[in-house]
Design a protein around this motif. Structure first.
Motif, short mmCIF file in Angstrom:
data_model
loop_
_atom_site.label_atom_id
_atom_site.label_comp_id
_atom_site.label_asym_id
_atom_site.label_seq_id
_atom_site.Cartn_x
_atom_site.Cartn_y
_atom_site.Cartn_z
N ILE A 1 -6.07 -11.82 -7.25
CA ILE A 1 -4.86 -12.66 -7.41
C ILE A 1 -3.98 -12.09 -8.52
O ILE A 1 -2.76 -11.96 -8.35
N THR A 2 -4.59 -11.72 -9.64
CA THR A 2 -3.83 -11.15 -10.76
C THR A 2 -3.13 -9.86 -10.35
O THR A 2 -1.96 -9.64 -10.66
N VAL A 3 -3.86 -9.00 -9.65
CA VAL A 3 -3.29 -7.72 -9.23
C VAL A 3 -2.10 -7.92 -8.28
O VAL A 3 -1.05 -7.30 -8.45
N THR A 4 -2.25 -8.79 -7.29
CA THR A 4 -1.14 -9.02 -6.35
C THR A 4 0.05 -9.68 -7.04
O THR A 4 1.20 -9.34 -6.75
N ASP A 5 -0.22 -10.61 -7.96
CA ASP A 5 0.88 -11.26 -8.69
C ASP A 5 1.67 -10.25 -9.52
O ASP A 5 2.90 -10.24 -9.50
N TYR A 6 0.97 -9.41 -10.25
CA TYR A 6 1.65 -8.44 -11.11
C TYR A 6 2.26 -7.28 -10.32
O TYR A 6 3.23 -6.66 -10.78
N THR A 7 1.69 -6.99 -9.16
CA THR A 7 2.28 -5.96 -8.32
C THR A 7 3.72 -6.32 -7.96
O THR A 7 4.62 -5.47 -7.96
N LYS A 8 3.95 -7.60 -7.66
CA LYS A 8 5.31 -8.07 -7.38
C LYS A 8 6.20 -7.86 -8.60
O LYS A 8 7.34 -7.40 -8.48
N ILE A 9 5.68 -8.19 -9.79
CA ILE A 9 6.47 -8.06 -11.02
C ILE A 9 6.81 -6.61 -11.30
O ILE A 9 7.90 -6.30 -11.80
N PHE A 10 5.91 -5.69 -10.95
CA PHE A 10 6.19 -4.26 -11.12
C PHE A 10 7.23 -3.74 -10.14
O PHE A 10 7.64 -2.58 -10.21
N GLY A 11 7.67 -4.58 -9.20
CA GLY A 11 8.75 -4.20 -8.30
C GLY A 11 8.33 -3.56 -7.00
O GLY A 11 9.14 -2.94 -6.32
N VAL A 12 7.05 -3.71 -6.64
CA VAL A 12 6.59 -3.13 -5.38
C VAL A 12 6.89 -4.09 -4.23
O VAL A 12 6.45 -5.26 -4.27
N PRO A 13 7.64 -3.67 -3.21
CA PRO A 13 7.94 -4.56 -2.08
C PRO A 13 6.67 -4.99 -1.36
O PRO A 13 5.73 -4.20 -1.22
N GLU A 14 6.66 -6.23 -0.89
CA GLU A 14 5.46 -6.76 -0.22
C GLU A 14 5.10 -6.00 1.04
O GLU A 14 3.94 -5.99 1.46
N LYS A 15 6.08 -5.34 1.66
CA LYS A 15 5.79 -4.58 2.89
C LYS A 15 4.98 -3.32 2.61
O LYS A 15 4.44 -2.71 3.54
N ASN A 16 4.89 -2.93 1.33
CA ASN A 16 4.20 -1.69 1.00
C ASN A 16 2.78 -1.87 0.46
O ASN A 16 2.14 -0.90 0.06
N TYR A 17 2.28 -3.11 0.42
CA TYR A 17 0.89 -3.30 0.01
C TYR A 17 0.31 -4.53 0.70
O TYR A 17 1.02 -5.44 1.10
N THR A 18 -1.00 -4.52 0.87
CA THR A 18 -1.67 -5.65 1.51
C THR A 18 -3.15 -5.68 1.13
O THR A 18 -3.75 -4.64 0.87
N ILE A 19 -3.72 -6.88 1.10
CA ILE A 19 -5.17 -7.02 0.90
C ILE A 19 -5.86 -6.65 2.20
O ILE A 19 -5.48 -7.11 3.28
N ASP A 20 -6.85 -5.79 2.12
CA ASP A 20 -7.62 -5.38 3.29
C ASP A 20 -9.10 -5.39 2.91
O ASP A 20 -9.55 -4.55 2.12
N LEU A 21 -9.85 -6.32 3.45
CA LEU A 21 -11.26 -6.50 3.07
C LEU A 21 -12.18 -5.42 3.62
O LEU A 21 -13.37 -5.40 3.31
#
Length: 438
Positions: free
Chosen positions: A253-273
């Motif tokens: 959760i922390t990583v995905t939240d801060y990834t947004k703050i670092f300016g990475v568009p949501e289309k360029n990353y995803t959780i994959d189990l």
């Protein structure tokens, strides 16, 4: 008496490029280096050859089979097979001289004696970037590393790529809830899902001694679908009480939240189990990067969080997070897929200076020196040849301008500048040559 001629050839698995491709390769390498440096990372370099005891400190196995190992005198040594082990040795050895968190990048060749096959190499460049902590390292750095993957590939000109992330604590906690104590082999099996498919995964897991029920639950787990928020909610709803499982969710959760703050568009990353990373030293966040339109290329950048980088070389606890780009393999695959530029010149030269007679060589050199002082890459053609051959030299290398030096040019202290693309030619001053070329 004739001399025996040795047929020129390279060893299998060693890439050798012609100048045009080497220029492009270097441009990509420099682009990666510039991105790393822009984010505050500093360079290190380590010897290609390390003591074998350093490289094999963790134990033999596959590493011992793949390393190039030899002795010189009484010294047992080997070629480095990655940049992570030398980093561990480097940080342990220079611990008191470094400032932590230690942000380093390393771009260099590594060697693996694996079976040579198309697109796989025995000598290849890796481009590594890592952040090492002293005792602890905030999980926000995991998000920063993800952002560096994004900006690196964006700066290389890619738009459609996906950074897949997961957390090993989630996987280990889940396996623990199924009664699986040693999860390393299970993780390695899951990491091969793209290669061997669901049936292959089932067969391998059963061969590891897992029950059908456990295998069914594992498959159901790694096939959780939805957007990132829905995946996280599904993980929470499993109600697994394992502390490590809960830590993994919190970190993700922390990583995905801060990834947004670092300016990475949501289309360029995803959780994959399904992302597990086969290497067993990863302990938290893991990454794999894929080009959306070319899945057959496979992962182009991978890495993750490790709890103790240098545990075999020091008692200091040194957690870290980092990723690696296999540049040689990436370059080869991009070229095979036709994704690289075709209009790259075969030389850096901007101006070819052609003296029409040997007596004009001195003036030609003088002009070349002046152009170089003004940051214009120049060379003089000294060979005695017909003018057609000299112009062919410029055309074959895509040199944009030529300068002809004859009696009139020397007399008037000028130069005949020709634009090789348009064919336009004019007798002008050297200052005007500089203005025109720039």
């Amino acid at each position: 008496m004739s001399k025996d001629i040795v047929k020129p050839s390279t060893l299998p698995g060693f890439l050798e490029l012609l100048p045009k491709d080497q220029i492009l390769f270097n441009e990509i390498k420099d682009n990666i280096r510039n991105t790393y440096e822009k984010h505050g990372f500093i360079p290190i370099d380590t010897p290609l050859i390390e003591k074998s005891e350093i490289l094999l400190a963790k134990g033999g196995g596959e590493t011992e089979k793949q390393i190039y190992r030899f002795t010189k005198g009484d010294t047992d040594m080997a070629l480095r097979f990655d940049l992570t082990v030398p980093l561990a040795r480097y940080v342990a050895q220079h611990f008191s001289e470094l400032t932590f968190p230690f942000r380093r990048y390393h771009i260099g060749k590594v060697y693996r004696g694996e079976k040579s096959q198309r697109g796989r190499f025995r000598e290849f460049y890796q481009c590594d970037v890592d952040i090492i902590g002293n005792g602890k390292l905030n999980v926000i750095y995991d998000a920063e590393i993800l952002s560096i993957i994004y900006y690196t590939f964006k700066n290389l000109g890619f738009e459609n790529f996906t950074i897949k992330i997961n957390n090993r604590k989630i996987l280990n906690g889940f396996f623990s809830s199924l009664g699986i104590i040693n999860s390393v082999e299970v993780l390695r099996t899951i990491d091969k899902l793209e290669k061997i498919g669901e049936k292959g995964i089932i067969d391998e897991l059963i061969n590891l001694g897992l029950s059908r029920d456990a295998v069914t639950k594992i498959l159901k787990f790694i096939q959780i679908r939805g957007n990132d928020e829905e995946k996280l909610q599904s993980l929470k709803s499993l109600n697994i009480e394992s502390q490590i499982f809960q830590e993994g969710i919190k970190e993700l959760i922390t990583v995905t939240d801060y990834t947004k703050i670092f300016g990475v568009p949501e289309k360029n990353y995803t959780i994959d189990l399904t992302i597990a990373r086969g290497l067993d030293y990863y302990t938290g966040t893991v990454y794999e990067t894929f080009l959306d339109n070319y899945p057959e290329i496979g992962s182009v950048c991978s890495g993750g969080r490790y709890e103790n980088l240098a545990e075999y070389y020091t008692t200091q606890k040194l957690p870290g997070v980092g990723v690696s780009i296999g540049l040689t393999r990436l370059f080869y695959q991009l070229k095979e897929a036709g994704l690289l530029e075709n209009d790259i010149p075969s030389t850096f030269t901007k101006v070819l200076i052609i003296p029409m007679d040997e007596s004009f060589n001195g003036y030609a050199i003088k002009i070349a020196n002046t152009l170089r002082e003004n940051n214009i890459i120049s060379e003089v053609y000294f060979e005695d040849a017909k003018i057609g051959k000299k112009l062919n030299y410029a055309n074959n290398l895509n040199i944009p301008y030529t300068i002809f030096i004859g009696e009139e040019e020397v007399k008037n202290q000028k130069a005949s500048l020709k634009d090789m693309k348009s064919g336009f030619q004019a007798l002008i001053t050297v200052d005007d040559v500089i203005k025109t070329v720039k």
